[in-house]
Motif scaffolding. Structure first.
Motif, PDB file in Angstrom:
ATOM      1  N   ALA A 122     -27.864  59.788 -54.999  1.00  0.00           N
ATOM      2  CA  ALA A 122     -27.202  58.833 -54.122  1.00  0.00           C
ATOM      3  C   ALA A 122     -27.265  57.423 -54.699  1.00  0.00           C
ATOM      4  N   GLY A 123     -26.096  56.762 -54.721  1.00  0.00           N
ATOM      5  CA  GLY A 123     -26.014  55.380 -55.155  1.00  0.00           C
ATOM      6  C   GLY A 123     -25.887  55.184 -56.645  1.00  0.00           C
ATOM      7  N   LEU A 124     -25.981  56.252 -57.430  1.00  0.00           N
ATOM      8  CA  LEU A 124     -25.917  56.103 -58.887  1.00  0.00           C
ATOM      9  C   LEU A 124     -24.505  55.807 -59.372  1.00  0.00           C
ATOM     10  N   PHE A 125     -23.501  56.458 -58.744  1.00  0.00           N
ATOM     11  CA  PHE A 125     -22.119  56.296 -59.179  1.00  0.00           C
ATOM     12  C   PHE A 125     -21.276  55.715 -58.050  1.00  0.00           C
ATOM     13  N   PRO A 126     -20.715  54.521 -58.218  1.00  0.00           N
ATOM     14  CA  PRO A 126     -19.858  53.952 -57.174  1.00  0.00           C
ATOM     15  C   PRO A 126     -18.533  54.695 -57.090  1.00  0.00           C
ATOM     16  N   PRO A 127     -17.843  54.635 -55.949  1.00  0.00           N
ATOM     17  CA  PRO A 127     -16.535  55.270 -55.821  1.00  0.00           C
ATOM     18  C   PRO A 127     -15.587  54.802 -56.929  1.00  0.00           C
ATOM     19  N   GLY A 128     -14.805  55.747 -57.420  1.00  0.00           N
ATOM     20  CA  GLY A 128     -13.872  55.450 -58.497  1.00  0.00           C
ATOM     21  C   GLY A 128     -14.429  55.692 -59.880  1.00  0.00           C
ATOM     22  N   THR A 129     -15.726  56.009 -59.983  1.00  0.00           N
ATOM     23  CA  THR A 129     -16.334  56.283 -61.286  1.00  0.00           C
ATOM     24  C   THR A 129     -15.847  57.632 -61.820  1.00  0.00           C
ATOM     25  N   VAL A 130     -15.495  57.665 -63.098  1.00  0.00           N
ATOM     26  CA  VAL A 130     -15.162  58.917 -63.772  1.00  0.00           C
ATOM     27  C   VAL A 130     -16.334  59.291 -64.673  1.00  0.00           C
ATOM     28  N   VAL A 131     -16.861  60.494 -64.486  1.00  0.00           N
ATOM     29  CA  VAL A 131     -17.998  60.985 -65.265  1.00  0.00           C
ATOM     30  C   VAL A 131     -17.520  62.086 -66.201  1.00  0.00           C
ATOM     31  N   TYR A 132     -17.816  61.909 -67.484  1.00  0.00           N
ATOM     32  CA  TYR A 132     -17.509  62.916 -68.504  1.00  0.00           C
ATOM     33  C   TYR A 132     -18.827  63.604 -68.848  1.00  0.00           C
ATOM     34  N   LEU A 133     -18.903  64.887 -68.569  1.00  0.00           N
ATOM     35  CA  LEU A 133     -20.152  65.619 -68.741  1.00  0.00           C
ATOM     36  C   LEU A 133     -19.985  66.706 -69.795  1.00  0.00           C
ATOM     37  N   LEU A 134     -20.584  66.495 -70.967  1.00  0.00           N
ATOM     38  CA  LEU A 134     -20.567  67.491 -72.036  1.00  0.00           C
ATOM     39  C   LEU A 134     -21.551  68.596 -71.689  1.00  0.00           C
TER      40      LEU A 134
END
Length: 292
Positions: free
Chosen positions: A243-255
């Motif tokens: 919770a709280g790590l990624f603000p709305p609108g963040t795109v996460v690329y996960l290898l």
């Protein structure tokens, strides 16, 4: 904070929708459609919709037959869904998530994790992979990259996956285990096209490094759900339920971890080398030169 991992129903029929096929079905593509002005805006709108890709694209007037036309439109060569603001994207990687790397069995319990940098470090096909600092021994790994967009409720919504070249300083990681996390702070390459569905059950990936017109390394390995000893869902829980790590609108690329590694075969990349990856399940291909 919960995690949303809705999948496109088309995947179950073997007809996974590609971003390029979606582009071919939108006119103009993608500007002006569905209230979006870019693929990033499309990702944000989709993440907030609470729908599967199947229902969402139906609302845009995209026919199911679009899924059967992979590569129907040539997408611009750029990192998919990348926000303009570096603060709204991040790249992470897991390792030792697959049952075998270079045909050597991986023991469960060795899963590792790295931060790779902002999304602005990513490059698309044809663009050079350049180390962010002096590289002790460059290496390449073939894997899938899962892509997520965080909605207004703080949920990381799965968008799809693409083929990725996880470039890193594997020599530094070997020589100085205590500095292993620094070894991943380099650009990686991802295909412009994206499979808007779950990972395939199984897929063969082909990798090669060409130097001065000749192949100095070739490998093939197995990616996909059945090849993994740690699932995508587990990696999502480990990273994205914070919770709280990624603000709305963040795109996460996960290898999601590799099945082939040049460094594990003793091959270190040099300036001018050309790396090529090809995925049998999606047909995606990724070629990038190395530049020091």
């Amino acid at each position: 904070m919960t995690i949303n991992t809705r999948e496109a129903p088309l995947e179950a029929t073997g007809q996974a929708l590609l971003l390029s096929a979606l582009s071919a079905s939108l006119a103009p593509a993608p500007e002006g459609v569905g209230g979006t002005s870019s693929w990033y805006d499309l990702a944000v709108d989709f993440a907030d919709s609470g729908q599967s890709w199947h229902r969402y694209t139906a609302g845009l007037g995209v026919p199911d037959s679009a899924a059967a036309r992979p590569g129907a439109a040539r997408l611009p060569v750029k990192v998919p869904f990348l926000p303009a603001s570096p603060a709204l994207s991040a790249v992470y990687s897991f390792g030792y998530s697959h049952a075998a790397v270079n045909d050597v069995r991986v023991e469960k319990g060795n899963l590792d994790f790295y931060y790779k940098g902002p999304g602005s470090l990513l490059v698309a096909e044809g663009q050079p992979l350049t180390g962010t600092s002096m590289v002790v021994g460059g290496g390449t790994e073939a894997e899938y990259c899962a892509i997520y967009c965080v909605n207004t409720r703080g949920e990381a919504v799965y968008l799809g996956h693409t083929l990725a070249n996880d470039f890193s300083d594997a020599g530094l990681r070997t020589a100085h285990r205590n500095l292993a996390n620094l070894s991943k702070l380099h650009p990686s390459a991802v295909c412009s096209d994206v499979v808007l569905a779950d990972l395939p059950a199984v897929s063969t990936v082909y990798a090669s490094v060409e130097r001065d017109g000749s192949a100095v390394w070739r490998r093939q390995g197995t990616l996909g759900r059945r090849a993994m000893i740690y699932s995508r869902a587990l990696m999502e829980r480990l990273l994205l339920r914070r919770a709280g790590l990624f603000p709305p609108g963040t795109v996460v690329y996960l290898l999601l971890g590799s099945c082939v590694s040049s460094h594990k075969d003793g091959v270190e990349l040099r300036d001018g080398d050309v790396i090529t990856l090809r995925d049998s399940a999606s047909g995606l291909e990724l070629t990038n030169p190395v530049s020091w």
